[in-house]
Design a protein around this motif. Structure first.
Motif, PDB file in Angstrom:
ATOM      1  N   HIS A 360       0.451  -1.118   0.081  1.00 35.11           N
ATOM      2  CA  HIS A 360      -0.128  -0.353  -0.221  1.00 35.11           C
ATOM      3  C   HIS A 360       0.653   1.443   0.688  1.00 35.11           C
ATOM      4  CE1 HIS A 360      -3.380  -2.659   1.375  1.00 35.11           C
ATOM      5  NE2 HIS A 360      -3.000  -3.526   1.680  1.00 35.11           N
ATOM      6  N   VAL A 361       1.934   1.615   0.335  1.00 39.43           N
ATOM      7  CA  VAL A 361       2.875   2.587   0.494  1.00 39.43           C
ATOM      8  C   VAL A 361       4.071   2.145  -0.094  1.00 39.43           C
ATOM      9  CG1 VAL A 361       3.698   3.885   2.390  1.00 39.43           C
ATOM     10  CG2 VAL A 361       2.238   2.301   3.225  1.00 39.43           C
ATOM     11  N   ILE A 362       4.710   2.070  -0.389  1.00 39.80           N
ATOM     12  CA  ILE A 362       5.559   1.406  -1.589  1.00 39.80           C
ATOM     13  C   ILE A 362       5.363   2.424  -2.403  1.00 39.80           C
ATOM     14  CG2 ILE A 362       7.391   0.404  -2.377  1.00 39.80           C
ATOM     15  CD1 ILE A 362       7.796  -1.440  -0.316  1.00 39.80           C
ATOM     16  N   ASP A 363       5.596   2.725  -3.255  1.00 39.21           N
ATOM     17  CA  ASP A 363       4.816   3.859  -4.524  1.00 39.21           C
ATOM     18  C   ASP A 363       5.882   3.052  -5.678  1.00 39.21           C
ATOM     19  OD1 ASP A 363       4.165   4.390  -7.038  1.00 39.21           O
ATOM     20  OD2 ASP A 363       4.586   6.514  -6.542  1.00 39.21           O
ATOM     21  N   HIS A 364       5.433   1.658  -6.579  1.00 33.97           N
ATOM     22  CA  HIS A 364       6.428   1.047  -6.981  1.00 33.97           C
ATOM     23  C   HIS A 364       6.772   1.669  -8.463  1.00 33.97           C
ATOM     24  CE1 HIS A 364       6.718  -2.725  -4.083  1.00 33.97           C
ATOM     25  NE2 HIS A 364       5.388  -2.456  -3.842  1.00 33.97           N
ATOM     26  N   GLY A 365       5.513   1.708  -8.781  1.00 39.56           N
ATOM     27  CA  GLY A 365       5.648   2.667 -10.444  1.00 39.56           C
ATOM     28  C   GLY A 365       6.703   3.646 -11.002  1.00 39.56           C
ATOM     29  N   ARG A 366       5.829   4.806  -9.698  1.00 44.24           N
ATOM     30  CA  ARG A 366       7.061   5.846 -10.132  1.00 44.24           C
ATOM     31  C   ARG A 366       7.719   6.699  -8.428  1.00 44.24           C
ATOM     32  NH1 ARG A 366       1.694   9.861  -8.628  1.00 44.24           N
ATOM     33  NH2 ARG A 366       1.845   8.322  -7.643  1.00 44.24           N
ATOM     34  N   GLY A 367       8.742   5.825  -7.839  1.00 46.78           N
ATOM     35  CA  GLY A 367       9.451   5.608  -7.047  1.00 46.78           C
ATOM     36  C   GLY A 367       9.476   6.299  -5.383  1.00 46.78           C
ATOM     37  N   GLY A 368       9.924   6.025  -4.487  1.00 50.76           N
ATOM     38  CA  GLY A 368       9.256   6.432  -3.504  1.00 50.76           C
ATOM     39  C   GLY A 368       8.318   6.136  -2.085  1.00 50.76           C
ATOM     40  N   TRP A 369       8.093   6.223  -1.144  1.00 56.65           N
ATOM     41  CA  TRP A 369       6.509   5.629  -0.489  1.00 56.65           C
ATOM     42  C   TRP A 369       5.915   6.822  -0.683  1.00 56.65           C
ATOM     43  CZ3 TRP A 369       7.908   2.488   4.391  1.00 56.65           C
ATOM     44  CH2 TRP A 369       9.111   1.825   3.880  1.00 56.65           C
ATOM     45  N   LEU A 370       4.599   6.550  -0.546  1.00 51.58           N
ATOM     46  CA  LEU A 370       3.129   7.145  -0.760  1.00 51.58           C
ATOM     47  C   LEU A 370       2.760   7.917   0.389  1.00 51.58           C
ATOM     48  CD1 LEU A 370       0.081   5.041  -2.512  1.00 51.58           C
ATOM     49  CD2 LEU A 370       2.114   7.402  -3.878  1.00 51.58           C
ATOM     50  N   SER A 371       3.316   9.354   0.106  1.00 47.79           N
ATOM     51  CA  SER A 371       3.391   9.978   1.615  1.00 47.79           C
ATOM     52  C   SER A 371       1.472   9.919   2.548  1.00 47.79           C
ATOM     53  CB  SER A 371       3.720  11.394   1.717  1.00 47.79           C
ATOM     54  OG  SER A 371       3.144  12.411   0.924  1.00 47.79           O
ATOM     55  N   GLU A 372       0.454   9.789   2.234  1.00 49.68           N
ATOM     56  CA  GLU A 372      -0.390   9.769   2.371  1.00 49.68           C
ATOM     57  C   GLU A 372      -1.638   8.959   1.621  1.00 49.68           C
ATOM     58  OE1 GLU A 372      -3.656  13.671   4.554  1.00 49.68           O
ATOM     59  OE2 GLU A 372      -2.031  13.748   3.044  1.00 49.68           O
ATOM     60  N   LEU A 373      -3.106   8.705   2.414  1.00 53.49           N
ATOM     61  CA  LEU A 373      -3.478   7.594   2.354  1.00 53.49           C
ATOM     62  C   LEU A 373      -5.053   7.387   2.794  1.00 53.49           C
ATOM     63  CD1 LEU A 373      -2.185   3.941   2.252  1.00 53.49           C
ATOM     64  CD2 LEU A 373      -1.804   5.773   0.346  1.00 53.49           C
ATOM     65  N   THR A 374      -5.725   8.173   2.612  1.00 54.62           N
ATOM     66  CA  THR A 374      -6.534   7.887   2.915  1.00 54.62           C
ATOM     67  C   THR A 374      -7.482   7.039   4.237  1.00 54.62           C
ATOM     68  OG1 THR A 374      -8.432   6.807   1.511  1.00 54.62           O
ATOM     69  CG2 THR A 374      -8.376   9.549   1.618  1.00 54.62           C
ATOM     70  N   GLU A 375      -8.690   7.519   5.138  1.00 53.78           N
ATOM     71  CA  GLU A 375      -8.592   5.775   5.659  1.00 53.78           C
ATOM     72  C   GLU A 375      -8.503   4.619   5.044  1.00 53.78           C
ATOM     73  OE1 GLU A 375     -11.910   4.452   9.541  1.00 53.78           O
ATOM     74  OE2 GLU A 375     -11.861   6.015   8.236  1.00 53.78           O
ATOM     75  N   ASP A 376      -9.467   4.907   3.934  1.00 54.71           N
ATOM     76  CA  ASP A 376     -10.066   3.478   3.150  1.00 54.71           C
ATOM     77  C   ASP A 376      -8.647   2.687   2.031  1.00 54.71           C
ATOM     78  OD1 ASP A 376     -10.017   5.489   0.532  1.00 54.71           O
ATOM     79  OD2 ASP A 376     -11.998   4.409   0.871  1.00 54.71           O
ATOM     80  N   LEU A 377      -6.908   3.569   2.331  1.00 54.84           N
ATOM     81  CA  LEU A 377      -6.022   3.490   1.640  1.00 54.84           C
ATOM     82  C   LEU A 377      -5.423   3.863  -0.435  1.00 54.84           C
ATOM     83  CD1 LEU A 377      -5.552  -0.061   2.994  1.00 54.84           C
ATOM     84  CD2 LEU A 377      -5.079   2.127   3.765  1.00 54.84           C
ATOM     85  N   ARG A 378      -6.497   4.473  -0.213  1.00 55.09           N
ATOM     86  CA  ARG A 378      -6.633   5.441  -1.499  1.00 55.09           C
ATOM     87  C   ARG A 378      -5.497   6.697  -1.403  1.00 55.09           C
ATOM     88  NH1 ARG A 378     -10.454   8.029  -1.829  1.00 55.09           N
ATOM     89  NH2 ARG A 378     -11.584   7.328  -0.235  1.00 55.09           N
TER      90      ARG A 378
END
Length: 423
Positions: A360-378
């Protein structure tokens, strides 16, 4: 009929951190973070850019440089130098010179919060920022940078003379530029990061005063406040260190309520501090275990996964966003606790946390880690724009690879020494 809780079979309960494939995975993730952040972050005019979701610089030609961004990049580049990543020494030098020549206030002393090419944007002097100057300088010293000793001496003098409150055993939070006004707010976050920095300075210099100050901060924030409140870390206080449960500040740095990610961060720091202090303060290890368990029990979203950003004092979520840094700190904490405590609980969570990060957190497409997700992980960006920094995620990747006997930079040196002895 309800399913029995999952437990690791004994044949699968050994630490992941000793398994060759997992160690390769961790180093690969760390290298991916360096690839995403390092070169694109370099501002040719000095300091570092913050990056958007695609790894492009934010702020245009006159980007604002905030001190925690500059110093964290120096710290991470110093780690890169220590583990042998080519190009890291130039980044350390690039950042150290910007801290010394630009963030440092040559008229009034201390280090300002932010500036751009035209001068200071926020000239305030914050303990939070000075903690990261001390951390960056200490890491740079271990990596061999020639400015490090001078910077350590300078920022230490400022911390001791301006921020340190000897009576309380903690740091004051914030002054204006010329030190004439001290804000009445006192907070645990600056003190938590000061603890991290003081440990790093102790290991870099051997000066035990740093360690003593770190132990005093831990005693105030955790032993005197968090432990009596059922191992929940209080964030906000007045100038007499009376808890202010109604405080509402900056949503990013000083959010209302309490922040489970900080409980996890403290659980790691306490074990590191206990180890550095010759393992004599046994209260720290008990508190560390309980802080981790409470963060999981109260802060983890059982339905969707991830840690809620903040809770109220009835343990209900206030901000339901799932940020990248609490899971990063949870991974690092679980790794350290698993090393010192062979209760399968911590290893189960170490694996579960990496599952969550990978899926859910690692951005495999663009690199880095997603900084923020909604409650349901968007993916969302209500609190943070872009991908703020490399610091939390990088340490989550590397802390499990090295001895859990102190800070990461010194642990890398210790780990290298162990390898040399084995050969």
């Amino acid at each position: 009929m309800t399913d029995a809780p999952f437990t690791l079979p004994k044949t699968n309960s050994s630490l992941w951190s000793i398994r060759p494939f997992h160690r390769q995975y961790l180093m690969r993730q760390a290298n991916n973070l360096y690839d995403f952040f390092e070169a694109p972050s370099i501002n040719p005019k000095g300091g570092f850019y913050e990056l958007d979701e695609d790894g492009k610089p934010l702020g245009g030609d006159n980007a604002i440089r905030q001190i925690h961004v500059t110093t964290r990049m120096v710290h991470c580049a110093a780690i890169g130098s220590l583990i042998g990543r080519p190009g890291s020494d130039e980044l350390v030098d690039h950042g150290m010179r910007y801290i010394w020549e630009k963030h440092r206030d040559q008229k009034h002393g201390g280090y300002v919060w932010s500036l751009d090419d035209n001068g200071y944007k926020d000239s305030g002097k914050q303990a939070y920022g000075h903690a990261f100057v001390l951390l960056a300088a200490s890491s740079a010293k271990i990596a061999g940078h020639p400015l490090a000793d001078q910077m350590i001496a300078d920022v230490t003098k400022v911390i001791n003379e301006r921020f340190w409150d000897e009576k309380r055993g903690a740091v004051r939070d914030e002054f204006n530029q010329d030190w004439s006004t001290l804000l009445p707010y006192r907070g645990q976050n600056a003190n938590m990061h000061m603890t991290e920095a003081l440990m790093a300075a102790f290991e870099a210099t051997g000066n035990r005063d740093y360690l003593t100050k770190a132990e005093r901060i831990a005693d105030l924030i955790i032993a005197k406040n968090a432990v009596p409140m059922d191992h929940r870390v209080a964030e906000h206080f007045d100038d007499n260190w009376v808890l202010d449960k109604n405080y509402e500040g900056n949503e990013m740095f000083r959010p209302s309520g309490t922040t489970p990610g900080h409980w996890l961060e403290w659980s790691r720091l306490l074990f590191q501090l206990w180890a550095l202090g010759d393992k004599r303060l046994s209260w720290m290890t008990d508190a560390a275990r309980n802080l981790f368990r409470q963060a999981v029990d109260l802060g983890w979203d059982e339905k969707h996964g991830g840690f809620f950003y903040t809770l109220d004092w009835d343990n209900k979520p206030i901000m339901r966003e799932k940020l990248w840094w609490p899971v990063s700190e949870a991974i690092a904490a679980a790794a350290v606790l698993s090393t010192h405590d062979r209760d399968d609980y911590f290893q189960i969570w170490y694996r579960k946390l990496w599952d969550y990060a990978e899926n859910h957190v690692i951005d495999h497409g663009r690199g880095g880690w997603l900084s923020e997700l909604t409650e349901d992980l968007r993916p969302t960006s209500r609190l943070f724009v872009g991908k703020p920094d490399i610091y939390h995620a990088l340490q989550a990747c590397l802390i499990p690879l090295y001895p859990a006997t102190g800070t990461l930079t010194s642990a890398i040196i210790q780990g290298d020494h162990t390898v040399k002895q084995a050969h």
